[in-house]
Design an enzyme around this catalytic site. Structure first.
Site, PDB file in Angstrom:
ATOM      1  N   ARG A 192      11.032   3.920   3.436  1.00  0.00           N
ATOM      2  CA  ARG A 192      10.715   2.920   4.479  1.00  0.00           C
ATOM      3  C   ARG A 192      11.979   2.158   4.786  1.00  0.00           C
ATOM      4  O   ARG A 192      12.736   1.768   3.882  1.00  0.00           O
ATOM      5  CB  ARG A 192       9.623   1.966   4.005  1.00  0.00           C
ATOM      6  CG  ARG A 192       9.437   0.802   4.973  1.00  0.00           C
ATOM      7  CD  ARG A 192       8.231  -0.021   4.674  1.00  0.00           C
ATOM      8  NE  ARG A 192       7.008   0.716   4.967  1.00  0.00           N
ATOM      9  CZ  ARG A 192       5.795   0.175   4.914  1.00  0.00           C
ATOM     10  NH1 ARG A 192       5.647  -1.106   4.583  1.00  0.00           N
ATOM     11  NH2 ARG A 192       4.728   0.896   5.189  1.00  0.00           N
ATOM     12  N   HIS A 226       4.712   5.683  11.624  1.00  0.00           N
ATOM     13  CA  HIS A 226       4.273   5.577  10.227  1.00  0.00           C
ATOM     14  C   HIS A 226       3.298   6.730   9.983  1.00  0.00           C
ATOM     15  O   HIS A 226       2.081   6.542   9.902  1.00  0.00           O
ATOM     16  CB  HIS A 226       3.584   4.218  10.044  1.00  0.00           C
ATOM     17  CG  HIS A 226       3.322   3.813   8.627  1.00  0.00           C
ATOM     18  ND1 HIS A 226       3.426   4.668   7.550  1.00  0.00           N
ATOM     19  CD2 HIS A 226       2.921   2.612   8.116  1.00  0.00           C
ATOM     20  CE1 HIS A 226       3.103   4.019   6.442  1.00  0.00           C
ATOM     21  NE2 HIS A 226       2.797   2.775   6.764  1.00  0.00           N
ATOM     22  N   ARG A 259       0.804  -1.235   0.000  1.00  0.00           N
ATOM     23  CA  ARG A 259       0.000   0.000   0.000  1.00  0.00           C
ATOM     24  C   ARG A 259       0.828   1.272   0.000  1.00  0.00           C
ATOM     25  O   ARG A 259       0.579   2.195  -0.784  1.00  0.00           O
ATOM     26  CB  ARG A 259      -0.910   0.059   1.253  1.00  0.00           C
ATOM     27  CG  ARG A 259      -2.214  -0.654   1.111  1.00  0.00           C
ATOM     28  CD  ARG A 259      -2.581  -1.233   2.448  1.00  0.00           C
ATOM     29  NE  ARG A 259      -1.606  -2.251   2.765  1.00  0.00           N
ATOM     30  CZ  ARG A 259      -1.719  -3.513   2.353  1.00  0.00           C
ATOM     31  NH1 ARG A 259      -2.766  -3.891   1.694  1.00  0.00           N
ATOM     32  NH2 ARG A 259      -0.779  -4.398   2.617  1.00  0.00           N
ATOM     33  N   THR A 260       1.785   1.347   0.907  1.00  0.00           N
ATOM     34  CA  THR A 260       2.452   2.641   1.091  1.00  0.00           C
ATOM     35  C   THR A 260       3.250   3.006  -0.154  1.00  0.00           C
ATOM     36  O   THR A 260       3.152   4.125  -0.661  1.00  0.00           O
ATOM     37  CB  THR A 260       3.345   2.598   2.341  1.00  0.00           C
ATOM     38  OG1 THR A 260       2.582   2.054   3.425  1.00  0.00           O
ATOM     39  CG2 THR A 260       3.830   3.980   2.713  1.00  0.00           C
ATOM     40  N   LYS A 316      25.730  -3.168  -0.537  1.00  0.00           N
ATOM     41  CA  LYS A 316      27.202  -3.107  -0.517  1.00  0.00           C
ATOM     42  C   LYS A 316      27.705  -2.363   0.709  1.00  0.00           C
ATOM     43  O   LYS A 316      28.902  -2.087   0.826  1.00  0.00           O
ATOM     44  CB  LYS A 316      27.701  -2.390  -1.772  1.00  0.00           C
ATOM     45  CG  LYS A 316      27.256  -3.011  -3.073  1.00  0.00           C
ATOM     46  CD  LYS A 316      27.717  -2.111  -4.232  1.00  0.00           C
ATOM     47  CE  LYS A 316      26.886  -2.364  -5.481  1.00  0.00           C
ATOM     48  NZ  LYS A 316      27.040  -1.247  -6.436  1.00  0.00           N
TER      49      LYS A 316
HETATM   50  N1   CP Z   1      -0.317  -0.068   5.847  1.00  0.00           N
HETATM   51  C1   CP Z   1       0.888  -0.302   5.282  1.00  0.00           C
HETATM   52  O1   CP Z   1       1.915   0.297   5.642  1.00  0.00           O
HETATM   53  O2   CP Z   1       0.851  -1.259   4.315  1.00  0.00           O
HETATM   54  P1   CP Z   1       2.121  -1.752   3.472  1.00  0.00           P
HETATM   55  O3   CP Z   1       3.083  -2.393   4.446  1.00  0.00           O
HETATM   56  O4   CP Z   1       1.586  -2.688   2.449  1.00  0.00           O
HETATM   57  O5   CP Z   1       2.761  -0.527   2.874  1.00  0.00           O
END
Ligand code: CP
Length: 307
Positions: A101, A129, A51-52, A80
């Protein structure tokens, strides 16, 4: 350079503005379809995501911009041994904005301190998040019509669930909130979140292990997955993973206007049969996340003087 690493990086007024912009994008998508023409978003995802990452990328495409993508530490020079700081400096030469991320808490902050373009934290380990919270806030506002005066239940892995930490941080800034923290003993909310967000502000909360006992009191039920990737011990994960499974039977005890949320991905904690229930809002969250990320990209690029 303004980045968004944690929820407090955004004021209450900015949260409202972002939600208002997202609503306007929903109402008038064509008005935004050229806003980021010629601009590039780099998505640096050193941890799995559906999703993100895809919603950031869809957001940039729908704003008329382009996307550069790193998916998985193994496909970039991180494999590396390149540092997050050097990666951030390098990607700043190619992109106008970065969404990152990383499995390590604090990695996005390190990136922001070294980048010369805005950095958005798309999840750092078990820490926070913030853009999931943007999706959550818009969903709550759209479903309940307000962000004040709600009883919010959070259920599952409250220890490692970074979406929970960010949502409590954000919601604790609104008036008249009450939290119901539902988890196994081993997966209770970390003390730092409890102290900083709830105790310090005298926000009422209870902790319980029993979902069925409290579901009837809730305006919002925010279910979460037990975060297998954060466990040190597979046996503990296997013992705890099915602590809570929301079923149509349990939903009968919830209010008619209950809003059931989940950041997704789901494993077992919400039965697929619940998806048919009109109170299930988790796929609406997914869509709202794209609009909020569009609003955030616009805000940060404007502030950086890149639009
Ligand atoms: N909600 C969320 O962060 O989903 P993903 O891990 O799929 O990005």
């Amino acid at each position: 350079m303004r980045s968004v690493i944690d929820v407090p990086d955004l004021s209450l007024q900015e949260l409202q503005q972002l939600m208002d912009t997202a609503e306007d994008i929903i109402a008038r998508p064509a008005a935004y379809s050229e806003c980021c023409r010629g601009k590039k978003l780099a998505t640096l995802f050193f941890e799995p995501s559906t999703r993100t990452r895809l919603s950031f990328e869809a957001a940039m495409y729908e704003l008329g911009g382009n996307v550069l993508s790193v998916t998985g530490a193994g496909t970039s020079s991180a494999a590396k041994g390149e540092s997050v700081a050097d990666t951030a400096k390098t990607v700043s030469c190619y992109a106008d904005i970065i969404a990152m991320r990383h499995p390590k808490e604090g990695a996005a902050l390190v990136a922001a301190r070294n980048a010369s373009v805005p950095v958005i934290n798309a999840g750092d380990g078990g820490h926070c998040h913030p853009t999931q919270t943007l999706a959550d806030l818009l969903t709550i506002r759209r479903e309940k019509g307000r962000l004040d005066g709600l009883t919010v239940g959070l259920c599952g892995d409250l220890k490692f669930g970074r979406t929970v930490h960010s949502l409590i941080t954000a919601m604790s800034r609104y008036e008249g909130l009450r939290f119901v923290l539902i988890s196994p003993e081993e997966l209770k909310l970390p003390s730092y979140v409890k102290n900083d967000c709830l105790k310090r502000k005298n926000i009422p909360y209870i902790q319980t292990t029993d979902l069925e006992q409290v579901i009837g009191d809730l305006d919002i039920l925010y279910m979460t997955r037990v975060q297998r990737e954060r466990f040190f011990n597979e046996e503990d994960y296997l013992r705890l993973k099915d602590s809570y499974i929301l079923t149509p039977e349990k939903m009968k005890k919830g209010r008619a206007d209950l809003c059931v949320m989940h950041p997704l991905p789901r494993v077992n904690e919400i039965s697929v049969a619940v998806d048919e229930d009109p109170r299930a809002c988790y796929f609406k969250q997914v869509l709202n996340g794209k609009y909020m990320r569009m609003a955030l990209i616009l805000m940060l690029l404007k502030e950086a003087g890149r639009l």
